[in-house]
Design a protein around this motif. Structure first.
Motif, mmCIF file in Angstrom:
data_model
loop_
_atom_site.group_PDB
_atom_site.id
_atom_site.type_symbol
_atom_site.label_atom_id
_atom_site.label_comp_id
_atom_site.label_asym_id
_atom_site.label_seq_id
_atom_site.Cartn_x
_atom_site.Cartn_y
_atom_site.Cartn_z
ATOM 1 N N ASP A 62 36.571 19.444 40.464
ATOM 2 C CA ASP A 62 36.429 20.894 40.313
ATOM 3 C C ASP A 62 34.986 21.264 40.011
ATOM 4 O O ASP A 62 34.485 22.300 40.463
ATOM 5 N N ALA A 63 34.301 20.421 39.254
ATOM 6 C CA ALA A 63 32.900 20.704 38.921
ATOM 7 C C ALA A 63 32.042 20.706 40.185
ATOM 8 O O ALA A 63 31.180 21.582 40.360
ATOM 9 N N GLU A 64 32.253 19.748 41.071
ATOM 10 C CA GLU A 64 31.482 19.719 42.314
ATOM 11 C C GLU A 64 31.792 20.939 43.172
ATOM 12 O O GLU A 64 30.899 21.517 43.810
ATOM 13 N N ARG A 65 33.058 21.349 43.175
ATOM 14 C CA ARG A 65 33.441 22.534 43.958
ATOM 15 C C ARG A 65 32.732 23.785 43.417
ATOM 16 O O ARG A 65 32.203 24.588 44.194
ATOM 17 N N VAL A 66 32.713 23.953 42.122
ATOM 18 C CA VAL A 66 32.045 25.112 41.518
ATOM 19 C C VAL A 66 30.549 25.069 41.813
ATOM 20 O O VAL A 66 29.926 26.089 42.149
ATOM 21 N N ALA A 67 29.930 23.894 41.693
ATOM 22 C CA ALA A 67 28.500 23.766 41.996
ATOM 23 C C ALA A 67 28.227 24.136 43.453
ATOM 24 O O ALA A 67 27.223 24.802 43.755
ATOM 25 N N ALA A 68 29.097 23.711 44.356
ATOM 26 C CA ALA A 68 28.928 24.048 45.774
ATOM 27 C C ALA A 68 29.055 25.548 45.996
ATOM 28 O O ALA A 68 28.309 26.138 46.797
ATOM 29 N N GLN A 69 29.979 26.181 45.298
ATOM 30 C CA GLN A 69 30.135 27.631 45.443
ATOM 31 C C GLN A 69 28.906 28.372 44.931
ATOM 32 O O GLN A 69 28.474 29.358 45.538
ATOM 33 N N TRP A 70 28.322 27.905 43.818
ATOM 34 C CA TRP A 70 27.084 28.509 43.320
ATOM 35 C C TRP A 70 25.962 28.334 44.346
ATOM 36 O O TRP A 70 25.191 29.273 44.612
ATOM 37 N N ALA A 71 25.849 27.150 44.889
ATOM 38 C CA ALA A 71 24.798 26.897 45.886
ATOM 39 C C ALA A 71 25.027 27.719 47.147
ATOM 40 O O ALA A 71 24.079 28.269 47.730
ATOM 41 N N LEU A 72 26.277 27.836 47.564
ATOM 42 C CA LEU A 72 26.599 28.607 48.765
ATOM 43 C C LEU A 72 26.266 30.082 48.565
ATOM 44 O O LEU A 72 25.829 30.764 49.501
ATOM 45 N N ALA A 73 26.458 30.584 47.362
ATOM 46 C CA ALA A 73 26.169 31.994 47.091
ATOM 47 C C ALA A 73 24.703 32.334 47.343
ATOM 48 O O ALA A 73 24.366 33.483 47.652
ATOM 49 N N ASP A 74 23.811 31.337 47.246
ATOM 50 C CA ASP A 74 22.382 31.575 47.427
ATOM 51 C C ASP A 74 21.907 31.352 48.865
ATOM 52 O O ASP A 74 20.720 31.537 49.156
ATOM 53 N N VAL A 75 22.803 30.967 49.750
ATOM 54 C CA VAL A 75 22.425 30.731 51.152
ATOM 55 C C VAL A 75 22.271 32.065 51.873
ATOM 56 O O VAL A 75 23.128 32.958 51.760
ATOM 57 N N ALA A 76 21.191 32.225 52.607
ATOM 58 C CA ALA A 76 20.963 33.444 53.379
ATOM 59 C C ALA A 76 21.907 33.487 54.581
ATOM 60 O O ALA A 76 22.153 32.458 55.229
ATOM 61 N N LEU A 77 22.440 34.660 54.885
ATOM 62 C CA LEU A 77 23.316 34.785 56.060
ATOM 63 C C LEU A 77 22.592 34.374 57.334
ATOM 64 O O LEU A 77 23.212 33.840 58.268
ATOM 65 N N THR A 78 21.298 34.608 57.399
ATOM 66 C CA THR A 78 20.542 34.235 58.603
ATOM 67 C C THR A 78 20.514 32.724 58.822
ATOM 68 O O THR A 78 20.282 32.270 59.951
ATOM 69 N N ASP A 79 20.753 31.932 57.772
ATOM 70 C CA ASP A 79 20.788 30.478 57.956
ATOM 71 C C ASP A 79 21.885 30.058 58.927
ATOM 72 O O ASP A 79 21.758 29.041 59.623
ATOM 73 N N PHE A 80 22.964 30.847 58.974
ATOM 74 C CA PHE A 80 24.072 30.496 59.871
ATOM 75 C C PHE A 80 23.718 30.726 61.338
ATOM 76 O O PHE A 80 24.456 30.293 62.224
ATOM 77 N N LEU A 81 22.608 31.421 61.587
ATOM 78 C CA LEU A 81 22.158 31.659 62.965
ATOM 79 C C LEU A 81 21.163 30.607 63.428
ATOM 80 O O LEU A 81 20.773 30.588 64.601
ATOM 81 N N THR A 82 20.742 29.734 62.519
ATOM 82 C CA THR A 82 19.763 28.705 62.873
ATOM 83 C C THR A 82 20.249 27.288 62.588
ATOM 84 O O THR A 82 19.699 26.329 63.137
ATOM 85 N N GLU A 83 21.243 27.147 61.720
ATOM 86 C CA GLU A 83 21.776 25.824 61.396
ATOM 87 C C GLU A 83 23.243 25.755 61.821
ATOM 88 O O GLU A 83 24.135 26.198 61.094
ATOM 89 N N PRO A 84 23.518 25.219 63.011
ATOM 90 C CA PRO A 84 24.893 25.245 63.518
ATOM 91 C C PRO A 84 25.811 24.300 62.754
ATOM 92 O O PRO A 84 25.413 23.206 62.347
ATOM 93 N N VAL A 85 27.044 24.747 62.563
ATOM 94 C CA VAL A 85 28.061 23.893 61.960
ATOM 95 C C VAL A 85 28.549 22.864 62.975
ATOM 96 O O VAL A 85 28.792 21.695 62.644
ATOM 97 N N VAL A 86 28.690 23.298 64.232
ATOM 98 C CA VAL A 86 29.016 22.400 65.340
ATOM 99 C C VAL A 86 27.911 22.595 66.380
ATOM 100 O O VAL A 86 27.624 23.730 66.764
ATOM 101 N N PRO A 87 27.273 21.530 66.861
ATOM 102 C CA PRO A 87 26.105 21.680 67.732
ATOM 103 C C PRO A 87 26.431 22.414 69.031
ATOM 104 O O PRO A 87 27.405 22.068 69.715
ATOM 105 N N PRO A 88 25.630 23.428 69.397
ATOM 106 C CA PRO A 88 25.893 24.165 70.640
ATOM 107 C C PRO A 88 25.706 23.313 71.887
ATOM 108 O O PRO A 88 26.284 23.618 72.938
#
Length: 471
Positions: free
Chosen positions: A41-67
């Motif tokens: 649970d601690a790792e999950r909470v840490a990931a959620q905190w880190a995710l909250a600081d990710v810029a939405l524009t990052d999702f347009l440059t770092e693909p989850v599945v390679p195009p």
């Protein structure tokens, strides 16, 4: 890119967006099976905190599945609307959450949320959903409006529609017709009358299509029908003159998973064009019906993303809505608990997944429904389904699936019954689609309060349905 967050006396580090999204996801058995879930649970909470600081524009440059290897990613990126994205472009995921919750309280919430839909990618909405409580998911989804139409108009505020699912283990026309009668007498079917055929034989499918169309035309019912066969079978039947309203196809969030379904984006486009060319709609021309479900890519080994890392099942599910959105469907639904406890273990996980799926689909502009369901070997029961159904009604769900007695005798799983939706409509003050509601009133099936009233089938205008099906 690596992401990290220090929690108490430990720094947690995540290797890229794929890893971060997976570790930030609320616990579920499918991610544990895939080996991408947070270890604590601690790792999950840490990931959620880190995710909250990710810029939405990052999702347009770092693909989850390679195009380079995935046509779903290419579709998502190619159809991204930069102008619609502008109002939230400078937000982080956490700021986007605050923007959504604030927007949901405004009088013009539906217009504001609809305006940004085309500018959002599935990964963005999956990310923000991971930071939300169930109440947050309901709040934002209830403020979002997605309206589509064929013979009925779906998604209007204050409406809860249903798919009438009259499955039969032998595709017997009398059995199917009897289940249709049962559902119509209880006010079900305004989203679609949809049969899962036990056989994919084109002749059987054509016979079921003609049966459903005959019921519709004979009793002048403003509904649409679908036989949930493979898309290629439907395309062939359209060419042969079969009465097809809505082509159906199960879809997923990666090219490899769609390959497992034997479907391509080109096939979906062909079916969409062919069905629209028939001009069978009276209220609109949205014709496609898609079905999805968390865990489908993992079950076909189509769940790997950038760097060969497993992508969490909820993010891949949201990507399936990116596929659906491109074809302007009439309806889409997640079969939330159908795939089994390997992917969603118990009632808590099923409820959470159902709310996530509905939220993500609506935020992307998809007419989202849910099959409120579970398999009998999951740690869930009908009380869990009652909870999810009521939450979805409050969230403005477009439609839910209904089967006789909540028990699908062909597919062997538990869903919602016709009676369950009547109760839910009464509690929440929701009603069926307007065209279908007018038909119910015309046939004398509504009481003075606009509720479906008890009828003697022998005295109903539909009394000959099962007898004629047998002949």
């Amino acid at each position: 890119m690596r992401y990290s967050h220090r929690l108490r006396d430990r720094t947690y580090t995540f290797d890229g967006l794929v890893d971060l999204l997976a570790k930030a996801t609320p616990d579920r058995s499918g991610d544990q099976l895939a080996g991408c879930a947070a270890e604590s649970d601690a790792e999950r909470v840490a990931a959620q905190w880190a995710l909250a600081d990710v810029a939405l524009t990052d999702f347009l440059t770092e693909p989850v599945v390679p195009p380079e290897t995935d046509d779903v990613t290419r579709l998502i990126w190619d159809t991204h609307d930069a102008e619609a994205f502008a109002p939230v472009r400078r937000h982080t995921v956490g700021q986007f959450r605050e923007w959504l919750l604030d927007t949901a309280t405004r009088e013009d919430a539906a217009a504001r949320l609809s305006a940004v839909a085309a500018g959002l990618t599935p990964e963005m909405v999956a990310a923000v959903s991971k930071l939300m409580r169930n109440q947050d998911l309901v709040s934002v989804a209830s403020a979002t409006s997605v309206t589509t139409a064929f013979r009925t108009t779906l998604g209007l505020p204050g409406r809860l529609s249903t798919r009438l699912q009259p499955n039969h283990p032998a595709d017997d026309p009398v059995g199917v017709a009897g289940a249709v009668l049962d559902g119509l007498l209880l006010g079900a079917g305004d989203a679609v009358i949809g049969v899962n055929p036990a056989s994919d034989n084109p002749r059987t499918v054509a016979d079921l299509l003609r049966l459903l169309d005959d019921i519709r035309t004979r009793y002048d019912i403003p509904v649409q029908s679908s036989v949930l066969t493979h898309i290629t079978t439907t395309i062939d039947l359209i060419a042969r003159g079969a009465p097809v309203d809505l082509p159906f196809q199960s879809i997923a969030g990666t090219q490899r998973a769609n390959d497992g379904f034997g479907v391509s984006l080109a096939m979906l486009a062909e079916a969409n064009d062919a069905a629209r060319a028939l001009g069978r709609g009276t209220a609109g021309d949205n014709v496609m019906y898609f079905e999805t479900g968390q865990g489908a890519p993992l079950s076909s080994e189509g769940h790997l993303g950038t760097g060969g890392r497993p992508v969490d099942q909820q993010t891949l599910e949201a990507r399936a809505y990116g596929v659906a959105r491109a074809f302007d469907p009439l309806i889409v639904n997640t079969v939330v608990g159908f795939i089994g406890p390997e992917y969603l273990y118990d009632g808590k996980q099923i409820i959470r997944a159902g709310l996530e799926d509905h939220f993500c689909g609506k935020l992307l502009g998809v007419p989202m429904g849910v099959d409120v369901c579970y398999t009998t070997h999951a740690e869930a029961d009908q009380d869990d389904m009652d909870t999810l159904l009521l939450l979805l009604a409050g969230a403005g769900c477009t439609f839910v699936i209904t089967v006789p007695g909540a028990d699908d005798v062909m597919l062997g799983y538990q869903s919602a019954s016709f009676h369950d939706v009547l109760t839910t409509r009464r509690i929440t003050g929701t009603r069926p689609a307007p065209e279908f509601e007018r038909w119910l009133a015309r046939e004398g099936m509504l009481d003075g309060n606009g509720r479906v009233r008890a009828l003697d089938p022998a005295a109903s205008p539909l009394r000959t349905l099962t007898a004629e099906a047998g002949s």
